[in-house]
Motif scaffolding. Structure first.
Motif, short mmCIF file in Angstrom:
data_model
loop_
_atom_site.label_atom_id
_atom_site.label_comp_id
_atom_site.label_asym_id
_atom_site.label_seq_id
_atom_site.Cartn_x
_atom_site.Cartn_y
_atom_site.Cartn_z
N GLY A 1 32.58 -60.24 36.90
CA GLY A 1 31.25 -60.00 36.36
C GLY A 1 30.12 -59.98 37.35
N GLY A 2 30.37 -60.38 38.61
CA GLY A 2 29.32 -60.35 39.61
C GLY A 2 29.49 -59.18 40.56
N TYR A 3 28.53 -59.02 41.46
CA TYR A 3 28.61 -57.93 42.43
C TYR A 3 29.60 -58.24 43.56
CZ TYR A 3 24.25 -55.92 40.49
OH TYR A 3 23.30 -55.37 39.68
N CYS A 4 29.94 -59.51 43.76
CA CYS A 4 30.76 -59.91 44.89
C CYS A 4 32.16 -59.31 44.82
CB CYS A 4 30.87 -61.44 44.93
SG CYS A 4 31.90 -62.06 46.26
N HIS A 5 32.70 -59.00 45.99
CA HIS A 5 34.08 -58.53 46.10
C HIS A 5 34.97 -59.73 46.40
CE1 HIS A 5 33.81 -54.05 46.19
NE2 HIS A 5 32.53 -54.34 46.41
N HIS A 6 35.81 -60.11 45.43
CA HIS A 6 36.79 -61.16 45.65
C HIS A 6 38.18 -60.53 45.69
CE1 HIS A 6 33.79 -64.15 43.73
NE2 HIS A 6 33.84 -64.37 45.03
N GLY A 7 39.00 -60.99 46.63
CA GLY A 7 40.39 -60.55 46.65
C GLY A 7 40.59 -59.11 47.06
N ASP A 8 39.65 -58.53 47.81
CA ASP A 8 39.88 -57.18 48.34
C ASP A 8 39.30 -57.08 49.74
OD1 ASP A 8 37.14 -56.16 48.31
OD2 ASP A 8 37.32 -55.89 46.15
N VAL A 9 39.51 -55.94 50.38
CA VAL A 9 39.17 -55.80 51.80
C VAL A 9 37.67 -55.81 52.09
CG1 VAL A 9 41.30 -54.60 52.39
CG2 VAL A 9 39.32 -53.28 51.64
N LEU A 10 36.84 -55.75 51.05
CA LEU A 10 35.39 -55.81 51.25
C LEU A 10 34.84 -57.22 51.01
CD1 LEU A 10 34.23 -52.44 49.65
CD2 LEU A 10 34.63 -52.98 52.06
N PHE B 1 22.63 -47.63 50.10
CA PHE B 1 23.12 -49.01 50.15
C PHE B 1 23.91 -49.22 51.44
CE2 PHE B 1 22.59 -48.10 45.65
CZ PHE B 1 21.93 -49.23 45.20
N TRP B 2 23.97 -50.46 51.88
CA TRP B 2 24.76 -50.81 53.04
C TRP B 2 26.25 -50.55 52.78
CZ3 TRP B 2 22.81 -52.23 57.73
CH2 TRP B 2 21.46 -52.60 57.77
N THR B 3 26.98 -50.26 53.84
CA THR B 3 28.43 -50.11 53.77
C THR B 3 29.05 -50.97 54.86
OG1 THR B 3 28.60 -48.28 55.35
CG2 THR B 3 28.15 -47.71 53.04
N ALA B 4 30.38 -51.12 54.82
CA ALA B 4 31.06 -51.90 55.85
C ALA B 4 30.86 -51.28 57.23
CB ALA B 4 32.54 -52.00 55.52
N THR B 5 30.80 -49.97 57.30
CA THR B 5 30.54 -49.30 58.58
C THR B 5 29.19 -49.72 59.14
OG1 THR B 5 31.87 -47.39 57.95
CG2 THR B 5 30.27 -47.07 59.70
N GLU C 1 35.69 -48.39 54.03
CA GLU C 1 34.54 -48.81 54.83
C GLU C 1 33.25 -48.10 54.44
OE1 GLU C 1 34.55 -47.59 58.99
OE2 GLU C 1 36.26 -46.29 58.57
N HIS C 2 33.33 -47.04 53.64
CA HIS C 2 32.15 -46.30 53.23
C HIS C 2 31.71 -46.64 51.80
CE1 HIS C 2 32.70 -44.03 56.87
NE2 HIS C 2 33.90 -43.64 56.48
N THR C 3 32.42 -47.55 51.14
CA THR C 3 32.04 -47.97 49.80
C THR C 3 30.70 -48.69 49.83
OG1 THR C 3 34.36 -48.22 49.14
CG2 THR C 3 32.72 -49.40 47.83
#
Length: 603
Positions: free
Chosen positions: A109-118, A405-409, A391-393
């Protein structure tokens, strides 16, 4: 501690987050070092006292903003999870999270990425936002000091970077720093020396957080408060503070937190990050879910194949050890232990600034491995489950402009974001192997050399909901949840977070059992099974050489309140034991082809 900055950074000031319009997370214009909190507090010297005084006042200033202000502490921490609402107008369009159904269907339910590469890239602009807001407040407060002090505080504000707490350092075995436990500080404010309430001890909720539970399970029921069932988020009424290890009177129990730090610092935290700095593949470093073969995942994205275990997936990821600290610092009923409310405790940010330091150091040691294409098993507020990510998500809701928005790159190079860490300054321009050797020596959990043994747990969909741990004991078949973790047989634990997901990710966790084996007199050297187990003088079996790994690795899954659950309920599918050669001449011992597999025990 400053660094000379590149030619693209000319201003001597940190750019402010604008007060009106969309929240833009902008990089700082100069590069300064994020420091450990104990150095910030002036335990060694008082060089950073002005910055610490500004830190305390700036946190309180964020608390004091109207709670519905998008730049208030309440709004910023709420974007991580509860109250599961949009932040700064960032929604998912037709895929927007539906609070009444999506949570029970397993979507986060939150914006945070849990359990994935981001997982870690997402937190970087989050921390940058918090740091920028604190700096804004610090600069405003610094300008209010009397003329004879103003220059010193303005300079401190301009060089300010948010500190971190290194809870895996050797000294952390002594417990949580005073910065997070004292009720008040005596500091120099624009009005002179004053005693002020410590905002880092806890955050008082301006409105209700979560929902009331049955009688006895709410803070309003003190002095007979009992922690709620672990499948529910604790309720925090307006006017009540975040808490760590609450007692029946809903008060912090720092003696328990300190005790657990003394136990888990050497058994979980240090071994975890010691392992992490041997992993050279981002996919295996990044998060706690089992990883698929890089090529296979890339070729079969639409099919979302079940993960297969390869390479370093049986070592500790950065997220695995991070999860364990959440449980240990919050304890049963404490906010840090629950993913949906964890960010409300200010300790969350000092924790995550430290994890970002681990991330940045790892990047420097292994600069050629980065975010691969993968899937988000849990989804987010704006992202459907099993969405393809790379990396572009977009790392929503963090804007780098009104339309982007910011991306991993974008966040890969921390100096371009305007900060660094002490170790990166120390080894800047040197061979990354020197930094790696330094960090391995810094986090090495003990002085043992030779062959190290690891118990690896594979955990699949479980019937249990909530946060729990799986304790690992060596050579103690009757171990239960009542067995104290101070026992010499206790080797460590794996932390697990579970929600009512219909399709939960597979997880792996690894516990270094070498120290426990040494304590129990179990041989860890490589030996000849036909000769070394026999005492040549008597012809009898040598008990010190016998270690029945098939029976003598015993796991005890239990909830944070100590309630024991079965391995099947906890989703444990198998336990494996590996060993790797390690000696003083070759500290980089977690090389894939040097490992020996000893056994697999299925559940």
């Amino acid at each position: 501690m400053g660094l000379s900055h590149s030619s693209s950074y000319h201003s001597s000031h940190v750019r402010s987050v604008t007060e009106y319009g969309p929240v833009i997370v902008e990089p700082h214009l100069d590069i300064y070092t994020r420091l450990p909190i104990c150095e910030f507090m002036g335990y060694d010297n008082n060089s950073y006292s002005p910055q610490f005084e500004l830190l305390v006042q700036s946190y309180q200033a964020l608390y004091d903003r109207p709670y519905d202000d998008v730049r208030s502490y309440f709004k910023v921490v709420g974007l991580h999870a509860l109250p599961f609402k949009s932040y700064d107008g960032v929604t998912g369009g037709i895929h927007e999270y539906k609070n009444d159904t999506d949570w029970f269907n397993g979507r986060y339910g939150g914006y945070c990425h849990h359990g994935d590469v981001l997982f870690q890239p997402w937190h970087r602009p989050y921390l940058l936002l918090v740091e920028s807001l604190i700096i804004n407040e610090a600069k405003r407060i610094a300008s209010q000091y009397p003329d004879y002090e103003r220059e010193k505080y303005v300079e401190a504000a301009n060089k300010f970077r948010h500190p971190y707490w290194d809870w895996a350092a050797k000294e952390a075995i002594n417990g949580i720093p005073d910065a997070f436990t004292l009720a008040e500080f005596e500091i120099n404010t624009p009005r002179g020396i004053e005693k002020v309430k410590n905002p880092l001890k806890g955050y008082i909720l301006p409105v209700n957080l979560s929902y009331p539970l049955e009688k006895g399970r709410n803070p309003t029921d003190r002095p007979h408060y009992r922690i709620p069932g672990l499948d529910r988020n604790p309720f925090t009424p307006a006017g009540y503070s975040t808490i760590r290890y609450p007692n029946p009177n809903y008060e912090d129990q720092y003696d328990l937190l300190d005790l657990n730090m003394s136990i888990y610092n050497p058994t979980v935290f240090r071994p975890g990050y010691y392992q992490t700095f041997h992993i050279d593949n981002y996919l295996h470093f990044s998060n706690n879910a089992l990883k698929s073969n890089d090529k296979e995942m890339g070729e079969n994205l639409t099919a979302h194949p079940n993960p297969i275990m390869i390479g370093y997936s049986h070592f500790a990821s950065i997220e695995t050890t991070h999860d364990a600290f959440h449980f240990i610092s919050g304890g049963p009923g404490g906010h840090m232990s629950y993913a949906d409310i964890t960010a409300y405790d200010p300790l969350f940010f000092f924790h995550h600034f430290f994890v970002d330091r681990i991330f940045a150091i790892w990047q420097t040691i292994f600069p050629n491995s980065w975010v691969p294409e993968n899937i988000s098993v849990n989804g987010t507020y704006v992202l459907e489950k099993f969405s393809v990510i790379n990396e572009h998500t977009e790392l929503t809701p963090f804007r780098k402009s009104e339309t982007e928005f910011w991306t991993a790159t974008d966040i890969r190079d921390i100096e371009k974001l305007g900060y660094t860490y002490p170790e990166l300054v120390k080894f800047k321009g040197q061979d990354p192997k020197k930094l790696q050797a330094y960090i391995l020596a810094y986090y090495k959990p003990d002085n043992l050399h030779g062959r190290r043994f690891y118990a690896k747990l594979t955990i699949e969909e479980s019937k249990s909901i909530g946060s729990y741990v799986i304790r690992v004991f060596v050579d103690l078949k009757n171990a239960t949840a009542e067995t104290p973790v101070t026992s010499p047989h206790f080797a460590g634990l794996v932390a697990v977070r579970r929600k009512p997901y219909k399709s939960a990710p597979h997880l792996v966790g690894t516990v270094d059992i070498t120290a426990a084996m040494e304590r129990l007199g179990i041989r860890t050297q490589v030996h000849h099974y036909y000769y070394d187990i026999i005492d040549v003088r008597t012809g009898l079996l040598n008990p010190a050489a016998i270690f029945d790994v098939d029976n003598d690795i015993n796991i005890v899954p239990c909830y944070l309140d100590g309630t024991e659950i079965s391995p099947k309920e906890a989703g444990v599918k198998k336990v494996e034991v590996y060993s790797f050669q390690h000696d003083e001449e070759d500290p980089n011992f977690l090389v894939e082809n040097s490992g020996r597999h000893h056994f697999t025990k299925h559940f």
